[in-house]
Design an enzyme around this catalytic site. Structure first.
Site, short mmCIF file in Angstrom:
data_model
loop_
_atom_site.label_atom_id
_atom_site.label_comp_id
_atom_site.label_asym_id
_atom_site.label_seq_id
_atom_site.Cartn_x
_atom_site.Cartn_y
_atom_site.Cartn_z
N ASP A 146 27.90 16.37 -35.30
CA ASP A 146 28.10 17.38 -34.01
C ASP A 146 28.17 19.22 -34.48
O ASP A 146 28.57 18.61 -35.41
CB ASP A 146 29.56 17.18 -33.35
CG ASP A 146 29.48 16.08 -33.09
OD1 ASP A 146 28.31 15.70 -31.74
OD2 ASP A 146 30.89 15.30 -32.03
N ASP A 160 25.13 15.14 -26.69
CA ASP A 160 25.65 15.17 -25.78
C ASP A 160 25.43 16.52 -24.57
O ASP A 160 26.15 15.86 -23.55
CB ASP A 160 26.86 15.95 -26.48
CG ASP A 160 27.06 15.24 -27.23
OD1 ASP A 160 26.99 13.47 -27.64
OD2 ASP A 160 28.25 15.67 -28.54
#
Length: 187
Positions: A146, A160
């Site tokens: 991330d 995401d």
């Protein structure tokens, strides 16, 4: 899987032939659209993660918009918002199941908006599944990369974002009454 197929359904055919608006060529175009969106989302996610690992990991965050938005490399073994770190294998299985369902249902897809939504879900699921399979600490236990870090929110990635956008689009299409087989209903 049966419930998902029930929801997708097939176009009403009546005399055994394909309706003009949902013929085989249109269905193939929708599948092609789904695949193009999925591949683009997947490649964008994969490319950004490779760049983040190569250039940003073990480096200080890069401020994009002051303190409001930063790029910061984070390895997330859990689900959204870092929850469920002990359940990485379960998240891997869920992502694999989502991919299988989308692929199985694609042959019954006659709606371009649904093709885009499912393509976003498929590309995002493949992006995070790739991390779970190939990144450390090991196969089916890998941590997702991330890097998009808005202030006062969880750190996330392109996969995401694709999953969330696909999910929002599915909700909107459902409220609008558009079914994946191209029919419109009013409830």
């Amino acid at each position: 899987m049966a419930e998902a197929e029930r929801i997708i359904g097939t176009p009403d055919i009546g005399d055994g032939s394909q309706p003009e608006s949902t013929g085989p060529a249109k269905g193939r175009r929708r599948i092609a659209a789904l695949l193009v969106v999925a591949v683009l989302a997947y490649l964008l996610d994969l490319g950004t993660k490779m760049l983040v690992v190569a250039k940003l990991e073990h480096q200080p965050p890069i401020e994009i918009i002051g303190d409001l938005l930063k790029f910061e490399a984070v390895r997330n073994p859990g689900a959204a918002f870092g929850f469920g770190e002990a359940f990485t294998i379960i998240f891997t299985a869920i992502a694999a199941a989502v991919i299988v369902v989308i692929v199985r249902l694609a042959r019954k897809l006659y709606s371009l908006p649904w093709a885009i939504a499912l393509g976003l879900l498929l590309g995002g699921a493949l992006g995070n599944l790739t991390d779970r399979i190939f990144r450390s600490p090991g196969v089916f236990r890998g941590a997702v990369v991330d890097f998009i870090a808005p202030a006062h929110f969880a750190v996330f990635n392109i996969a995401d974002s694709a999953i969330v956008c696909g999910g929002i689009l599915i909700v909107l299409l459902s409220f609008k009454g558009l079914d994946p087989d191209g029919t419109v209903h009013k409830d």
